[in-house]
Design a protein around this motif. Structure first.
Motif, PDB file in Angstrom:
ATOM      1  N   ASN A 131       8.756   2.722 -10.354  1.00 55.97           N
ATOM      2  CA  ASN A 131       7.801   2.536 -11.445  1.00 55.97           C
ATOM      3  C   ASN A 131       6.665   3.543 -11.361  1.00 55.97           C
ATOM      4  OD1 ASN A 131       9.211   0.355 -12.575  1.00 55.97           O
ATOM      5  ND2 ASN A 131       8.192  -1.119 -11.252  1.00 55.97           N
ATOM      6  N   ALA A 132       6.203   3.816 -10.135  1.00 56.06           N
ATOM      7  CA  ALA A 132       5.143   4.808  -9.965  1.00 56.06           C
ATOM      8  C   ALA A 132       5.634   6.195 -10.373  1.00 56.06           C
ATOM      9  CB  ALA A 132       4.668   4.817  -8.514  1.00 56.06           C
ATOM     10  N   ALA A 133       6.854   6.550  -9.974  1.00 54.16           N
ATOM     11  CA  ALA A 133       7.406   7.854 -10.344  1.00 54.16           C
ATOM     12  C   ALA A 133       7.547   7.983 -11.852  1.00 54.16           C
ATOM     13  CB  ALA A 133       8.757   8.066  -9.656  1.00 54.16           C
ATOM     14  N   ALA A 134       7.986   6.910 -12.518  1.00 54.17           N
ATOM     15  CA  ALA A 134       8.149   6.949 -13.969  1.00 54.17           C
ATOM     16  C   ALA A 134       6.819   7.217 -14.664  1.00 54.17           C
ATOM     17  CB  ALA A 134       8.755   5.637 -14.461  1.00 54.17           C
ATOM     18  N   THR A 135       5.746   6.593 -14.169  1.00 47.66           N
ATOM     19  CA  THR A 135       4.419   6.824 -14.746  1.00 47.66           C
ATOM     20  C   THR A 135       4.013   8.286 -14.594  1.00 47.66           C
ATOM     21  OG1 THR A 135       3.747   4.549 -14.285  1.00 47.66           O
ATOM     22  CG2 THR A 135       1.991   6.160 -14.647  1.00 47.66           C
ATOM     23  N   CYS A 136       4.293   8.857 -13.427  1.00 50.55           N
ATOM     24  CA  CYS A 136       3.945  10.253 -13.190  1.00 50.55           C
ATOM     25  C   CYS A 136       4.763  11.191 -14.063  1.00 50.55           C
ATOM     26  CB  CYS A 136       4.145  10.596 -11.711  1.00 50.55           C
ATOM     27  SG  CYS A 136       3.010   9.726 -10.601  1.00 50.55           S
ATOM     28  N   PHE A 137       6.036  10.886 -14.253  1.00 54.93           N
ATOM     29  CA  PHE A 137       6.884  11.742 -15.089  1.00 54.93           C
ATOM     30  C   PHE A 137       6.458  11.676 -16.554  1.00 54.93           C
ATOM     31  CE2 PHE A 137      10.320  11.116 -11.713  1.00 54.93           C
ATOM     32  CZ  PHE A 137      10.059  12.354 -11.144  1.00 54.93           C
ATOM     33  N   LYS A 138       5.941  10.527 -16.986  1.00 53.73           N
ATOM     34  CA  LYS A 138       5.446  10.440 -18.361  1.00 53.73           C
ATOM     35  C   LYS A 138       4.233  11.346 -18.556  1.00 53.73           C
ATOM     36  CE  LYS A 138       7.036   5.746 -19.432  1.00 53.73           C
ATOM     37  NZ  LYS A 138       6.618   4.340 -19.711  1.00 53.73           N
ATOM     38  N   LYS A 139       3.393  11.415 -17.537  1.00 52.15           N
ATOM     39  CA  LYS A 139       2.210  12.276 -17.621  1.00 52.15           C
ATOM     40  C   LYS A 139       2.579  13.743 -17.475  1.00 52.15           C
ATOM     41  CE  LYS A 139      -0.957   8.798 -15.677  1.00 52.15           C
ATOM     42  NZ  LYS A 139      -1.887   8.495 -14.544  1.00 52.15           N
ATOM     43  N   HIS A 140       3.613  14.027 -16.677  1.00 51.88           N
ATOM     44  CA  HIS A 140       4.021  15.400 -16.411  1.00 51.88           C
ATOM     45  C   HIS A 140       5.545  15.503 -16.515  1.00 51.88           C
ATOM     46  CE1 HIS A 140      -0.012  16.514 -14.940  1.00 51.88           C
ATOM     47  NE2 HIS A 140      -0.018  15.328 -14.364  1.00 51.88           N
ATOM     48  N   PRO A 141       6.100  15.548 -17.739  1.00 47.69           N
ATOM     49  CA  PRO A 141       7.558  15.592 -17.894  1.00 47.69           C
ATOM     50  C   PRO A 141       8.191  16.821 -17.257  1.00 47.69           C
ATOM     51  CG  PRO A 141       6.436  15.995 -19.990  1.00 47.69           C
ATOM     52  CD  PRO A 141       5.401  15.517 -19.031  1.00 47.69           C
ATOM     53  N   GLU A 142       7.402  17.862 -17.036  1.00 46.59           N
ATOM     54  CA  GLU A 142       7.961  19.066 -16.405  1.00 46.59           C
ATOM     55  C   GLU A 142       8.317  18.832 -14.939  1.00 46.59           C
ATOM     56  OE1 GLU A 142       3.476  19.291 -15.794  1.00 46.59           O
ATOM     57  OE2 GLU A 142       4.884  18.653 -17.363  1.00 46.59           O
ATOM     58  N   TRP A 143       7.839  17.743 -14.356  1.00 43.74           N
ATOM     59  CA  TRP A 143       8.177  17.430 -12.957  1.00 43.74           C
ATOM     60  C   TRP A 143       9.541  16.757 -12.819  1.00 43.74           C
ATOM     61  CZ3 TRP A 143       2.911  14.814 -11.297  1.00 43.74           C
ATOM     62  CH2 TRP A 143       1.930  15.808 -11.195  1.00 43.74           C
ATOM     63  N   ALA A 175       0.836  -1.189   0.000  1.00 42.06           N
ATOM     64  CA  ALA A 175       0.000   0.000   0.000  1.00 42.06           C
ATOM     65  C   ALA A 175       0.874   1.242   0.000  1.00 42.06           C
ATOM     66  CB  ALA A 175      -0.899  -0.011   1.237  1.00 42.06           C
ATOM     67  N   PRO A 176       0.319   2.409  -0.357  1.00 36.76           N
ATOM     68  CA  PRO A 176       1.145   3.598  -0.546  1.00 36.76           C
ATOM     69  C   PRO A 176       1.934   3.969   0.694  1.00 36.76           C
ATOM     70  CG  PRO A 176      -1.179   4.158  -0.408  1.00 36.76           C
ATOM     71  CD  PRO A 176      -1.102   2.678  -0.533  1.00 36.76           C
ATOM     72  N   PRO A 177       3.292   3.938   0.605  1.00 37.03           N
ATOM     73  CA  PRO A 177       4.115   4.340   1.734  1.00 37.03           C
ATOM     74  C   PRO A 177       4.335   5.838   1.729  1.00 37.03           C
ATOM     75  CG  PRO A 177       5.504   3.645  -0.054  1.00 37.03           C
ATOM     76  CD  PRO A 177       4.070   3.499  -0.531  1.00 37.03           C
ATOM     77  N   LEU A 178       4.925   6.343   2.807  1.00 41.45           N
ATOM     78  CA  LEU A 178       5.394   7.715   2.785  1.00 41.45           C
ATOM     79  C   LEU A 178       6.481   7.817   1.747  1.00 41.45           C
ATOM     80  CD1 LEU A 178       5.633   8.447   6.603  1.00 41.45           C
ATOM     81  CD2 LEU A 178       3.847   9.178   5.016  1.00 41.45           C
ATOM     82  N   LEU A 179       6.600   8.963   1.121  1.00 41.63           N
ATOM     83  CA  LEU A 179       7.622   9.117   0.089  1.00 41.63           C
ATOM     84  C   LEU A 179       9.002   8.988   0.682  1.00 41.63           C
ATOM     85  CD1 LEU A 179       6.208  11.945  -2.158  1.00 41.63           C
ATOM     86  CD2 LEU A 179       6.184   9.506  -2.509  1.00 41.63           C
ATOM     87  N   CYS A 207       0.665  12.142  -6.950  1.00 45.46           N
ATOM     88  CA  CYS A 207       0.594  11.251  -8.109  1.00 45.46           C
ATOM     89  C   CYS A 207       1.248   9.914  -7.801  1.00 45.46           C
ATOM     90  CB  CYS A 207       1.267  11.913  -9.307  1.00 45.46           C
ATOM     91  SG  CYS A 207       1.307  10.881 -10.801  1.00 45.46           S
ATOM     92  N   ILE A 208       2.427   9.940  -7.178  1.00 46.03           N
ATOM     93  CA  ILE A 208       3.131   8.693  -6.870  1.00 46.03           C
ATOM     94  C   ILE A 208       2.330   7.848  -5.884  1.00 46.03           C
ATOM     95  CG2 ILE A 208       5.194   7.724  -5.788  1.00 46.03           C
ATOM     96  CD1 ILE A 208       6.786  10.024  -6.976  1.00 46.03           C
ATOM     97  N   ARG A 209       1.753   8.494  -4.871  1.00 46.66           N
ATOM     98  CA  ARG A 209       0.934   7.759  -3.914  1.00 46.66           C
ATOM     99  C   ARG A 209      -0.256   7.103  -4.606  1.00 46.66           C
ATOM    100  NH1 ARG A 209       2.103  12.209  -0.339  1.00 46.66           N
ATOM    101  NH2 ARG A 209       0.170  13.222  -0.940  1.00 46.66           N
ATOM    102  N   GLY A 210      -0.860   7.843  -5.522  1.00 43.77           N
ATOM    103  CA  GLY A 210      -2.001   7.298  -6.240  1.00 43.77           C
ATOM    104  C   GLY A 210      -1.626   6.115  -7.112  1.00 43.77           C
TER     105      GLY A 210
END
Length: 251
Positions: A100-112, A25-29, A41-44
């Motif tokens: 893997n979660a961070a990579a998905t978020c960066f694909k959606k928002h490359p500016e991050w 389950a989603p841990p603290l970052l 986004c990563i938590r989600g």
């Protein structure tokens, strides 16, 4: 004694998935991010993939067992194959989930995606003396060292310092290609991971020593004993890529 039936094994697999679900389950970052939207986004992403990952790991163990039933009808062996399949896959999944979660978020928002930092090391004169470089050698680009702490605790971050040198016959700038690769090693199994930084970059740099600085998060839910290995590669002109690497173990 007869081997356990497939429905019984399926129930065992589902139970393993439910047990793995809360762990994944989603841990603290692993590090405090300056971008709250990225954190969310990563938590989600982890929340959505946690139970599914546990289920797939458990069913992977079930598949291993079913594939071996014709070779061994023993209850004991059947139990081992499903637990090993789910356990190893689940541990590697936990070691990989944040990235893997961070990579998905960066694909959606490359500016991050955070920018890497380059700093200067030794000047050209000192470097020429140290390497005994001569202009007739032509272009020289070499990765010399990757520095990071050998151990780190979950829910932390380590700074990775990758050193490389660049020398040119006339002292002019040169174009270089930088590549960073990240791997997780759990119980002897290695998996390539997306690094939460630029994986590849093209730079035009002056001659001298350069230090590439990135921060590597150590996820809170990374299993103890996990090894994260980072490889740094540099290439210039027609020269073959030069690489160096280092690793950190979760304790």
């Amino acid at each position: 004694m007869n081997a356990p039936s497939a429905p019984r094994l399926l129930r065992s697999a589902l139970l393993a998935a439910l047990l793995l679900g809360p762990v994944a389950a989603p841990p603290l970052l692993a590090q405090q991010s300056a971008n709250a939207a990225l954190d969310q986004c990563i938590r989600g992403q982890q929340r959505g993939s946690g139970l599914l990952g546990g289920l797939l790991g458990a069913l992977g163990g079930l598949g291993v067992h079913l594939g071996r039933r014709s070779e061994d009808r023993s209850n004991e062996r059947g139990g081992v194959s499903i637990s090993v399949g789910a356990g190893t896959g689940g541990a590697l999944g936990l070691a990989s989930a944040y990235f893997n979660a961070a990579a998905t978020c960066f694909k959606k928002h490359p500016e991050w995606l955070p920018e890497s930092r380059l700093e200067r090391g030794q000047d050209v004169e000192a470097l020429v003396r140290e390497t005994d470089y001569r202009p007739e050698q032509g272009l020289l680009a070499r990765s010399t060292q990757v520095d990071m702490p050998p151990q780190a605790r979950p829910d932390s971050a380590v700074e990775v310092r990758s050193r490389f040198i660049l020398l040119t016959p006339d002292g002019s700038e040169a174009a270089v290609q930088i590549e960073r690769r990240l791997f997780a090693v759990v119980e002897g199994q290695e998996s390539a991971l997306p690094l939460p930084a630029q994986a590849q970059e093209q730079r035009v740099l002056p001659p001298g020593e350069h230090l590439d600085l990135v921060r590597l998060p150590i996820p809170k839910d990374a299993p103890l004993g996990t090894v994260y290995r980072l490889e740094f590669r540099i290439r210039a002109g027609e020269l073959p890529a030069s690489s160096a690497q280092a690793q950190v173990q979760v304790i």
